[in-house]
Design a protein around this motif. Structure first.
Motif: not given
Length: 534
Positions: A2-3, A6, A9-10
């Protein structure tokens, strides 16, 4: 993979916290109220009073329903939309309040980023609350304090503030202040806006209590002298420097305070907003060497709890794992740090009390349920790509010991399987010795209610009822194998091997232990973690 953006942010959207308190402070009721106000359920499950009691979503075991107390910790995940329109993901861990289950609560506190400390308005700080606070202090867990049961007669609010500062050394910085004395709860003064938040009762507290935000210029007309008193006391707090400070809160030297009645659902929205706005998001985890594994690093998680018997139709067990870093995707092949073996996550689930649903993705701060996890134990680490190992969870020092025997010889296989299961979950510690043999293992516990749970589950889940014979020991110490033979020959002393290979010498009393140490200065004995200590 995953980035990292991301993942970050999550992670920022997550709030993972535990609710801690002394028994009967209203912890499970508050948990239910939080879920209700977040609109994850439509009606609270607790009806107060023994007749007609329904269980809360977090208390699902038959013993919990019968006794009206929490016996095991529970994970609940749900979204909450703040007043500003932001969506926050809440990971709420409800813990047992009873001291006999301190070990379970300690495991949960290894998996959270903050804690809500619930205090009964009439009783103030109680012994179990103080013990749990010490664990939070040691682990540097920021604490939000909630004064509960303000709808019932209780102590003066200012007196409770003084007690918090005197007893635990945290500076209380109230965010809300009660309008009306304990037992006459009209609402709260929001010290951040100056508004009067007036609450309205609903039938049995089963639905979210309506609240009205009233401008301070109109508050006296609505609440009269109670509003005037609240304003005066709030000004005293301000003059004393008791206003909220984010830095001291996160540094664990102050605690924001709110006033609620969880049973009536008063003040619950305010707590949800405070959690969303002020509680820290996941920020990575320190490994066994003290190095920080950042939240956006490759996936890692640690198991803090194993639970079986959640579904009588399936003899599976769930390992609860806290995601520490990276992204989890169902089906990923992870590495079990303790063994180096692969672990397939085909049966990953999201847990909401007893209810389970398939989980495809999880982020730092989330709690994932891994089904059929026979190889996992509390304290185990799972990772992907880049190796890591998190600190193990210590076992508490048992103070109660009983020999367990199956009462039905035809159920020998079920007996062995059940005892093994209870040991792997950490419900009790299982001790063995050549003197007693495999047919009569010794169960060791922090408190006697653990034996009740073990006995109940052996009958209900494994159809292998047991009898328990108490042993006259109250103190345990870790001993070296070379000293075990000497200790085993002494009166009022016995030596066992725990299933993890640790040798424990048990003594009738602490005075007997002191005598043995004095008479045998060459013997090396080491302490275990004491219940509720740091």
């Amino acid at each position: 993979m995953s980035n990292p953006t991301d993942v970050s942010n999550e992670a920022r959207r997550r709030r993972t916290f535990a609710v801690i308190s002394h028994p009967d402070a209203g912890k499970s009721t508050l948990t239910e109220a939080l879920v209700l106000h977040a609109k994850a359920i439509t009606e609270a499950g607790a009806i107060h009073g023994k007749s007609g009691r329904r269980s809360t979503v977090s208390d699902w075991m038959e013993m919990e329903k019968a006794r009206g107390i929490s016996i095991t910790s529970t994970a609940l995940q749900f979204p909450y939309t703040t007043n500003a329109g932001d969506i926050c993901i809440i990971n709420l861990l409800d813990t047992p309040g009873h001291a006999d289950f301190s070990e379970d609560t300690y495991r949960v506190l290894t998996a959270v980023d903050s804690a809500v400390m619930l205090i009964d308005a009439a009783k103030g700080l109680e012994p179990q609350t103080l013990k749990l606070f010490q664990v939070c202090r040691h682990r540097r867990i920021p604490i939000i304090t909630v004064i509960n049961k303000w709808d019932r007669p209780g102590r003066h609010a200012l007196e409770l503030m003084d007690e918090i500062q005197a007893e635990i050394g945290l500076r209380p910085t109230p965010l809300t202040w009660p309008v009306g004395i304990a037992g006459d709860f009209k609402g709260v003064l929001d010290r951040r806006t100056g508004n009067f938040i007036r609450f309205t009762r609903t039938a049995g507290g089963a639905t979210a209590a309506p609240e009205e935000h009233i401008d301070p210029s109109r508050a006296h007309d609505v609440a009269g002298v109670d509003w005037d008193t609240a304003v005066e006391e709030s000004e005293l707090l301000e003059a004393d420097g008791a206003d909220f400070d984010p830095e001291t809160f996160l540094n664990c030297t102050s605690t924001p305070v709110l006033f609620t009645s969880a049973a009536l659902n008063f003040g619950v929205n305010q707590l949800l907003d405070v959690l969303a706005q002020l509680a820290p998001p996941p920020a990575g985890q320190r490994d066994v060497d003290g190095n920080l594994r950042e939240a956006d690093a490759p996936f890692s998680a640690f198991v803090f709890k194993v639970q079986a018997g959640m579904d009588s139709a399936h003899r599976d067990r769930i390992a609860y794992a806290r995601v520490c870093s990276g992204t989890f995707e169902r089906g990923d092949v992870l590495t079990h740090a303790s063994t180096g073996k692969p672990f397939v996550t085909k049966y990953a689930q999201s847990v909401f009390g007893r209810e389970r649903s398939t989980l495809d993705t999880a982020w730092p701060g989330d709690v994932i349920g891994l089904a059929n996890a026979a190889a996992l134990r509390p304290g185990d680490t799972l990772y992907q790509d880049v190796a890591v190992k998190y600190p193990p969870i210590p076992s508490f020092s048992p103070e109660h010991f009983s020999v367990a025997r199956g009462t039905d010889p035809s159920k020998h296989k079920q007996f062995r399987k059940g005892i093994e299961q209870l040991d792997q979950e950490g419900v009790v510690q299982v001790l063995k010795s050549d003197r007693r043999g495999d047919q009569a293992p010794v169960l060791a516990a922090v408190g006697p209610m653990q034996f009740e749970v073990a006995s109940h589950r052996m009958t209900a889940e494994f159809s292998a009822p047991i009898s328990l014979e108490p042993l006259p020991y109250t103190v345990a110490r870790i001993c070296d194998p070379e000293d075990a033979e000497v200790l085993a020959k002494l009166a009022s002393v016995e030596v066992f091997t725990r299933t993890d290979g640790v040798m424990l010498a048990v003594f009738s009393t602490k005075w007997r232990l002191e005598n043995v140490i004095r008479e045998n200065p060459d013997i090396h004995l080491r302490s275990l973690v004491a219940a509720g200590s740091n």
